[in-house]
Motif scaffolding. Structure first.
Motif, PDB file in Angstrom:
ATOM      1  N   LYS A 106       0.833  -1.200   0.000  1.00 37.52           N
ATOM      2  CA  LYS A 106       0.000   0.000   0.000  1.00 37.52           C
ATOM      3  C   LYS A 106       0.871   1.255   0.000  1.00 37.52           C
ATOM      4  O   LYS A 106       0.589   2.220  -0.718  1.00 37.52           O
ATOM      5  N   GLU A 107       1.939   1.197   0.801  1.00 34.85           N
ATOM      6  CA  GLU A 107       2.809   2.381   0.890  1.00 34.85           C
ATOM      7  C   GLU A 107       3.415   2.727  -0.470  1.00 34.85           C
ATOM      8  O   GLU A 107       3.582   3.881  -0.818  1.00 34.85           O
ATOM      9  N   ARG A 108       3.754   1.674  -1.227  1.00 33.97           N
ATOM     10  CA  ARG A 108       4.379   1.918  -2.533  1.00 33.97           C
ATOM     11  C   ARG A 108       3.359   2.344  -3.580  1.00 33.97           C
ATOM     12  O   ARG A 108       3.651   3.120  -4.470  1.00 33.97           O
ATOM     13  N   TRP A 109       2.181   1.835  -3.471  1.00 35.34           N
ATOM     14  CA  TRP A 109       1.207   1.978  -4.540  1.00 35.34           C
ATOM     15  C   TRP A 109       0.257   3.141  -4.247  1.00 35.34           C
ATOM     16  O   TRP A 109      -0.900   2.950  -3.939  1.00 35.34           O
ATOM     17  N   THR A 110       0.777   4.338  -4.351  1.00 36.35           N
ATOM     18  CA  THR A 110       0.022   5.530  -3.957  1.00 36.35           C
ATOM     19  C   THR A 110      -1.269   5.664  -4.739  1.00 36.35           C
ATOM     20  O   THR A 110      -2.287   6.084  -4.209  1.00 36.35           O
ATOM     21  N   LYS A 111      -1.199   5.313  -5.987  1.00 27.23           N
ATOM     22  CA  LYS A 111      -2.355   5.522  -6.862  1.00 27.23           C
ATOM     23  C   LYS A 111      -3.568   4.764  -6.342  1.00 27.23           C
ATOM     24  O   LYS A 111      -4.688   5.279  -6.334  1.00 27.23           O
ATOM     25  N   PHE A 112      -3.320   3.540  -5.909  1.00 28.63           N
ATOM     26  CA  PHE A 112      -4.424   2.720  -5.413  1.00 28.63           C
ATOM     27  C   PHE A 112      -4.838   3.172  -4.017  1.00 28.63           C
ATOM     28  O   PHE A 112      -6.010   3.287  -3.701  1.00 28.63           O
ATOM     29  N   LYS A 113      -3.835   3.487  -3.223  1.00 23.52           N
ATOM     30  CA  LYS A 113      -4.078   3.864  -1.837  1.00 23.52           C
ATOM     31  C   LYS A 113      -4.977   5.099  -1.757  1.00 23.52           C
ATOM     32  O   LYS A 113      -5.896   5.161  -0.948  1.00 23.52           O
ATOM     33  N   TYR A 114      -4.709   6.055  -2.610  1.00 23.66           N
ATOM     34  CA  TYR A 114      -5.437   7.316  -2.506  1.00 23.66           C
ATOM     35  C   TYR A 114      -6.653   7.372  -3.415  1.00 23.66           C
ATOM     36  O   TYR A 114      -7.117   8.434  -3.788  1.00 23.66           O
ATOM     37  N   GLU A 115      -7.163   6.198  -3.806  1.00 20.74           N
ATOM     38  CA  GLU A 115      -8.359   6.178  -4.630  1.00 20.74           C
ATOM     39  C   GLU A 115      -9.578   6.197  -3.706  1.00 20.74           C
ATOM     40  O   GLU A 115      -9.907   5.197  -3.089  1.00 20.74           O
TER      41      GLU A 115
ATOM     42  N   THR B  71      -8.112   2.513  12.748  1.00 19.83           N
ATOM     43  CA  THR B  71      -7.434   1.532  11.899  1.00 19.83           C
ATOM     44  C   THR B  71      -6.417   2.188  10.970  1.00 19.83           C
ATOM     45  O   THR B  71      -5.696   1.500  10.260  1.00 19.83           O
ATOM     46  N   LEU B  72      -6.387   3.506  10.959  1.00 17.97           N
ATOM     47  CA  LEU B  72      -5.486   4.205  10.053  1.00 17.97           C
ATOM     48  C   LEU B  72      -4.438   4.979  10.844  1.00 17.97           C
ATOM     49  O   LEU B  72      -4.695   5.405  11.968  1.00 17.97           O
ATOM     50  N   THR B  73      -3.286   5.194  10.227  1.00 19.84           N
ATOM     51  CA  THR B  73      -2.272   6.021  10.879  1.00 19.84           C
ATOM     52  C   THR B  73      -2.709   7.484  10.811  1.00 19.84           C
ATOM     53  O   THR B  73      -3.662   7.824  10.106  1.00 19.84           O
ATOM     54  N   ILE B  74      -2.010   8.333  11.565  1.00 22.03           N
ATOM     55  CA  ILE B  74      -2.339   9.765  11.564  1.00 22.03           C
ATOM     56  C   ILE B  74      -2.252  10.300  10.130  1.00 22.03           C
ATOM     57  O   ILE B  74      -3.145  11.018   9.662  1.00 22.03           O
ATOM     58  N   HIS B  75      -1.196   9.902   9.459  1.00 24.06           N
ATOM     59  CA  HIS B  75      -0.998  10.326   8.076  1.00 24.06           C
ATOM     60  C   HIS B  75      -2.204   9.949   7.219  1.00 24.06           C
ATOM     61  O   HIS B  75      -2.747  10.767   6.470  1.00 24.06           O
ATOM     62  N   GLU B  76      -2.640   8.714   7.352  1.00 26.70           N
ATOM     63  CA  GLU B  76      -3.754   8.242   6.533  1.00 26.70           C
ATOM     64  C   GLU B  76      -5.065   8.904   6.923  1.00 26.70           C
ATOM     65  O   GLU B  76      -5.910   9.179   6.070  1.00 26.70           O
ATOM     66  N   ASN B  77      -5.208   9.159   8.222  1.00 25.73           N
ATOM     67  CA  ASN B  77      -6.412   9.842   8.678  1.00 25.73           C
ATOM     68  C   ASN B  77      -6.547  11.204   8.015  1.00 25.73           C
ATOM     69  O   ASN B  77      -7.641  11.604   7.605  1.00 25.73           O
ATOM     70  N   ILE B  78      -5.418  11.903   7.908  1.00 27.45           N
ATOM     71  CA  ILE B  78      -5.461  13.223   7.277  1.00 27.45           C
ATOM     72  C   ILE B  78      -5.683  13.075   5.767  1.00 27.45           C
ATOM     73  O   ILE B  78      -6.489  13.785   5.170  1.00 27.45           O
ATOM     74  N   ALA B  79      -4.995  12.087   5.197  1.00 27.90           N
ATOM     75  CA  ALA B  79      -5.094  11.889   3.747  1.00 27.90           C
ATOM     76  C   ALA B  79      -6.507  11.492   3.330  1.00 27.90           C
ATOM     77  O   ALA B  79      -6.953  11.817   2.230  1.00 27.90           O
ATOM     78  N   LEU B  80      -7.197  10.806   4.239  1.00 26.56           N
ATOM     79  CA  LEU B  80      -8.547  10.323   3.918  1.00 26.56           C
ATOM     80  C   LEU B  80      -9.461  11.453   3.448  1.00 26.56           C
ATOM     81  O   LEU B  80     -10.225  11.302   2.493  1.00 26.56           O
TER      82      LEU B  80
ATOM     83  N   THR C  94      -8.658  12.048  -0.139  1.00 23.93           N
ATOM     84  CA  THR C  94      -9.047  10.996  -1.092  1.00 23.93           C
ATOM     85  C   THR C  94     -10.552  10.988  -1.295  1.00 23.93           C
ATOM     86  O   THR C  94     -11.030  10.721  -2.393  1.00 23.93           O
ATOM     87  N   ILE C  95     -11.273  11.278  -0.225  1.00 22.19           N
ATOM     88  CA  ILE C  95     -12.731  11.298  -0.363  1.00 22.19           C
ATOM     89  C   ILE C  95     -13.152  12.388  -1.349  1.00 22.19           C
ATOM     90  O   ILE C  95     -14.115  12.238  -2.092  1.00 22.19           O
ATOM     91  N   ASN C  96     -12.395  13.489  -1.366  1.00 18.76           N
ATOM     92  CA  ASN C  96     -12.687  14.561  -2.320  1.00 18.76           C
ATOM     93  C   ASN C  96     -12.022  14.321  -3.672  1.00 18.76           C
ATOM     94  O   ASN C  96     -12.003  15.208  -4.514  1.00 18.76           O
ATOM     95  N   ARG C  97     -11.500  13.141  -3.846  1.00 18.82           N
ATOM     96  CA  ARG C  97     -10.851  12.738  -5.091  1.00 18.82           C
ATOM     97  C   ARG C  97      -9.798  13.747  -5.534  1.00 18.82           C
ATOM     98  O   ARG C  97      -9.798  14.260  -6.646  1.00 18.82           O
ATOM     99  N   PHE C  98      -8.916  14.031  -4.599  1.00 20.13           N
ATOM    100  CA  PHE C  98      -7.819  14.948  -4.854  1.00 20.13           C
ATOM    101  C   PHE C  98      -6.796  14.282  -5.766  1.00 20.13           C
ATOM    102  O   PHE C  98      -6.773  13.056  -5.892  1.00 20.13           O
ATOM    103  N   LYS C  99      -5.937  15.069  -6.370  1.00 27.05           N
ATOM    104  CA  LYS C  99      -4.872  14.484  -7.202  1.00 27.05           C
ATOM    105  C   LYS C  99      -3.977  13.613  -6.324  1.00 27.05           C
ATOM    106  O   LYS C  99      -3.408  14.070  -5.346  1.00 27.05           O
TER     107      LYS C  99
ATOM    108  N   ILE D 162      -1.182  14.314  -2.734  1.00 23.41           N
ATOM    109  CA  ILE D 162      -1.726  14.078  -1.394  1.00 23.41           C
ATOM    110  C   ILE D 162      -0.627  14.048  -0.337  1.00 23.41           C
ATOM    111  O   ILE D 162      -0.716  14.733   0.692  1.00 23.41           O
ATOM    112  N   ASN D 163       0.426  13.269  -0.617  1.00 24.44           N
ATOM    113  CA  ASN D 163       1.474  13.131   0.398  1.00 24.44           C
ATOM    114  C   ASN D 163       2.071  14.472   0.800  1.00 24.44           C
ATOM    115  O   ASN D 163       2.210  14.772   1.990  1.00 24.44           O
TER     116      ASN D 163
END
Lengths: 689, 255
Positions: A268-277, B100-109, B112-117, B121-122
């Motif tokens: 998941k960490e490597r595959w950003t495209k899928f992760k952020y879908e 279930t998500l890390t802090i990073h992922e919580n923020i990124a969520l 992603t929900i807004n279908r950002f580029k 995101i990172n």
């Protein structure tokens, strides 16, 4: 007062654990259905020629064993319930209830649930027992008659068996529950279970081991397939490969699940495209956290699933196989086989008796069923020296010979046409199963025979493969030589057998009487000198189609029913655990989905997400199980391809596999749908926020 | 300054015929872009209801709410989730992070929900995290970090999508006083640095003293309004305490 709380709790628990409850009820009902078969009051209405006593015995014991597997499910669910409700228990204790009483209350609660499921199960079981009866009657080609009866002894057995099971687990729970500290109970909600307990290196190594084990498993199956099927079980390496392959698969599966969570995260960490879908991040997070917390459980579920699938398909195939095998093995109504050469202590070739079957012949003719046709078959040694080879253990048994007229007589009894031989020719009869190339190989090496100085050649039709029954072959290669009558006169006798067909079918009791009383007694009377001198545990072997059919029917039915039963129980246990794992966490899930809603995900998307989550969760262990199952099935079919095409036919094979797959899919879909709808209900996703 | 949030004669009733409770009784106010507005009032005064209505979680009984000149009461149910994730950011008292998500992922969520580029995101997450001083804990899970850090993570999640308005429901409510102070200073800083518009409901006078303007609500009506103006935070704090005392607040609200 405590009892009242317990009963109220039980009521609520049934609602929460509805899938567990239904699974339990169905298992009880299956147990009841099978047990009722062995009930003393149960009468299977069949013709005289069938007898199902053996079946009832097999079923009784096997049912106990299979049902005992339920302990796993009950134990798991109870453990989970305790964990879930520790806070509630803590509240009772804080209010002043002694910890022992709380534990006991929980026990009563599970017991109430259990008793309700037993009672319900017995009612459903009455229906199931009709289905089982119908199945038996169908196999015996009888008319199906339904009778709804409650068998008192079965009711008692069912009650005692299940209550005992609940009590044993319950007592363990009581012990465990009264030992937990109040502080731990209160703090149980704070969890640290999502953490990886070991370092990164260990997970990577475990994953590599898993891959390695799977490769070994694949290599083993390749090796097994490359071994000639005939030498399969004499070839000692094959067993090692089978063992290695199975162990490799099991350990590999555990290793895979243990490291899977880490690997998914790494990918998941490597595959950003899928992760952020869109919501993938959420989905992966939920799934990974579940694998992380229960890797061993998931692997066990995968393996149980394979067990269930194998039990479904293999037993159905094997049952069909042995039914097909019967026709081939025993095409006659009666075979009396007397083989004194290696079933007794005869040391001198001149002592081999020549048995005269005239009495039996007359006896059979005088009975109601009458005698249609019969034949006495004499078998000879090609060389006298063969006798000593035959007596030696560990030596390959030499090929024997029968005369052309006897052979033609046998063929006539089975409806095959006569064959002809010139005076200086011989031919061979081979078992239907043997590969043609192997036969040709043999014949090329020994196309001439020397019978007492006469050199004879193999006929232009060197062999016949029509089935003439399996008991005629003595030699290891499953073949017999057919010689012109002239040449047989000077050969030494090996044995005399009696083959007969009756005009009408005899009943099972008549067959039994013939097999166990009349023929042994007749032999003892007329050949007492052989019997007394050389003994032998069974001087004469009688094989009757009627009794063998009954036995085979018993065994195949037992296999079929038990296979389905075992498969169903295993499948239901693994699916119930999968379902409960999702549903019991609904409190946490509810919170998670509420957050998602606040972040702006609408209901339709949430429903999609729930479906995705449950599907993934249901598919993961099953995908591994299916891969393993397909490999195993493929190996099985490959090894036994010849036997299967002979005794089963492709149609029956596909039919049997189809039936088992259908059953599996139906059960699977039921659990999946139930989980999905209960989950949605638990999340409360009906109204908008 | 343009009005980002405009509330006109909003009323909200609960209950059925014969037993109607007016949770909000004809409230009107507006919030300008970049403003930090606090809402205070005793328990049961209708603060949370008001916030729920603005965050489209609840529906009004009558009246209109405009966010960036779009009438919330006119948006169809289907569109509401979409509207919410595009225009609103939330900070809750109980953090509402996904365990279930890390802090990073919580923020990124939120992105992603807004279908950002996906490629951006990172870097976006890291920028916001740096702003809030949580870049060191990004790879941790929520249960591994302190309450204050969790709430900062929640702030990051609320702000990362550049919402038109951030709705904060007692953001310091579950924190100790030290963490609460760090957090409110951070929110105040973000309000100025990123020009984020924030509407914050709070119980706590100290937290409220960081706002530009405070609306006091009592029994579903606006009781009074305090504007910080040129006052120092301390002076503003004292003014708040006076009003709270007038409102029937107790000694608990005095710090």
């Amino acid at each position: 007062m405590y009892a009242k709380i317990a009963i109220n709790n039980a009521k609520r628990s049934i609602k929460d654990y509805v899938i567990y409850f239904v699974t339990l009820t169905i298992c009880v009902s299956l147990f009841y259905a099978f047990m009722s078969l062995s009930s003393s009051n149960y009468k299977l209405i069949t013709e005289d020629s069938y007898n199902f006593q053996m079946l009832q015995k097999i079923m009784e014991y096997a049912t106990y064993v299979i049902t005992a597997l339920l302990v796993l499910l009950i134990g798991y669910v109870n453990k989970y319930m305790i964990k879930r409700r520790q806070k509630e228990f803590a509240t009772y204790i804080l209010l002043g209830t002694p910890q022992k009483s709380v534990a006991f209350m929980f026990f009563i609660e599970t017991l109430v649930m259990g008793i309700i499921s037993i009672i319900l199960g017995m009612f459903v079981g009455t229906l199931f027992s009709q289905v089982v009866t119908a199945l038996i009657l169908m196999t015996a080609k009888q008319q199906i008659i339904f009778s709804f009866k409650l068998y008192v002894d079965t009711v008692i057995i069912t009650f005692v068996f299940f209550i005992a099971m609940f009590c044993i687990i319950g007592l363990f729970n009581v012990r465990a529950l009264s030992k937990i500290k109040l502080m731990d109970m209160l703090n149980d909600e704070k969890k640290t279970e999502f953490q990886f307990k070991r370092s990164k290196v260990i997970y990577i190594i475990t994953f590599c081991i898993a891959v390695l084990l799977y490769v070994i498993c694949g290599y083993c199956s390749y090796k097994i397939l490359s071994v000639e099927p005939e030498t399969m079980f004499t070839h000692s390496n094959a067993e090692i490969y089978i063992g290695l392959g199975v162990i490799g698969f099991i350990v590999g599966t555990y290793a895979l699940f243990y490291s899977l969570a880490y690997i998914i995260i790494a990918i998941k960490e490597r595959w950003t495209k899928f992760k952020y879908e869109y919501t993938n991040l959420f989905l992966i997070g939920t799934i990974v956290s579940k694998i992380k917390t229960a890797p061993i459980l998931m692997a066990t579920i995968a393996l149980t699933f394979i067990g269930a699938a194998l039990s479904f398909t293999l037993t159905l195939i094997m049952a069909q196989w042995s039914l097909g095998y019967l026709d081939y093995r025993l095409p006659y109504d009666l075979v009396v086989d007397n083989n004194y050469v290696f079933r007794s202590k005869i040391q001198d070739i001149r002592d081999i008796p020549k048995i005269d079957y005239n009495d039996i012949n007359e006896y059979l003719s005088s009975q109601d069923y009458g005698l249609e046709n019969y034949c006495e078959i004499e078998q000879y040694f090609i060389k006298d020296n063969d006798f000593y080879k035959m007596k030696k253990t560990g030596m390959p048994k030499p090929v024997t010979a029968i005369s052309l007229s006897d052979y033609n007589q046998l063929r006539k009894m089975l409806g095959h046409n006569d064959i002809k031989l010139k005076n200086n020719e011989f031919t061979m009869q081979w078992d239907k199963n043997i590969d043609n190339s192997e036969i040709n190989d043999y014949i090329n090496h020994s196309s001439t025979l020397n019978i007492n100085g006469n050199k004879i050649n193999i006929s232009s039709t060197p062999y016949y493969k029509e089935s003439i029954g399996e008991y005629i072959y003595i030699s290891d290669i499953n073949a017999i030589i057919v010689l012109p009558d002239e040449l047989c006169k000077d050969l030494t006798l090996v044995k005399t057998d009696f083959y007969a067909n009756t005009r009408e079918n005899m009943s099972y009791n008549e067959a039994l009487q013939l097999e166990e009383e009349y023929i042994p007694n007749w032999f003892k009377q007329n050949y007492s000198y052989i019997f007394n001198n050389y003994g032998g545990s069974r001087p004469i072997l009688t094989r009757l189609k009627v009794s063998e059919t009954v036995e085979i029917l018993n065994v195949t039915l037992a296999m079929r029913i038990l296979g389905i039963y075992l498969g169903t129980v295993l499948l239901m246990i693994s699916l119930a655990v999968l379902a409960l794992q999702q549903l019991l966490d609904s409190i946490e899930h509810k919170g998670r989905f509420r957050i998602l809603k606040k972040l702006g995900i609408d209901n339709r998307e949430i429903n999609k997400l729930i479906l995705k989550q449950i599907s993934l969760y249901f598919i993961m262990p099953i995908a591994i199980a299916i891969t393993g199952f397909l490999i195993l099935l493929n190996i099985f079919l490959e090894i036994f391809s010849e036997q299967i095409s002979t005794f089963l036919g492709d149609k029956a094979l596909i039919f049997n596999i189809g039936i088992s797959l259908l059953l599996i899919i139906i059960i699977y879909i039921c659990y999946f749908a139930a989980t999905y709808y209960t989950f949605k209900r638990n999340i409360g996703n009906k109204s908008s926020l | 300054m343009d009005k980002i949030l405009k509330i006109e004669n909003v009323e909200k009733y609960y209950g059925n015929k014969g037993n109607v409770v007016k949770a909000i009784d004809d409230i009107s106010f507006d919030v300008s872009r970049g403003e930090f507005v606090g809402v205070m009032g005793p328990s049961g005064s209708g603060k949370t209801t008001l916030l729920n209505i603005i965050s489209t979680i609840d529906e009004v009984s009558s009246g209109h709410i405009y966010i960036d000149n779009k009438d919330l009461t006119e948006i169809s149910k289907k569109e509401i989730a979409k509207f919410r994730r595009r225009n609103l950011g939330f900070i809750f008292q109980d953090f509402n992070l996904l365990d279930t998500l890390t802090i990073h992922e919580n923020i990124a969520l939120a992105l992603t929900i807004n279908r950002f580029k996906k490629t951006e995101i990172n870097s976006n997450v890291i920028n916001v995290a740096r702003e809030l001083g949580i870049e060191d804990i990004l790879s941790k899970y929520p249960y591994e970090v302190s309450g204050g850090e969790k709430q900062r993570c929640a702030c990051a999640r609320a702000l990362i999508t550049n919402p038109k308005i951030v709705l904060a429901d007692e953001p310091t409510g579950a924190l100790d006083s030290k963490s609460a102070q760090i957090l409110i200073e951070m929110i105040s800083h973000l309000n100025k640095a990123l020009e984020a518009t924030i509407l914050m409901v709070t119980h706590d006078s100290f937290t409220a003293s960081y706002c530009d303007r405070i609306l006091f609500i009592k029994d579903g009506k606006i009781f009074t309004e305090l504007v910080k103006g040129q006052n120092t935070r301390k002076q503003f704090f004292n003014q708040i305490l006076d009003v709270v005392a007038l409102l029937g607040g107790d000694i608990r609200d005095v710090r």
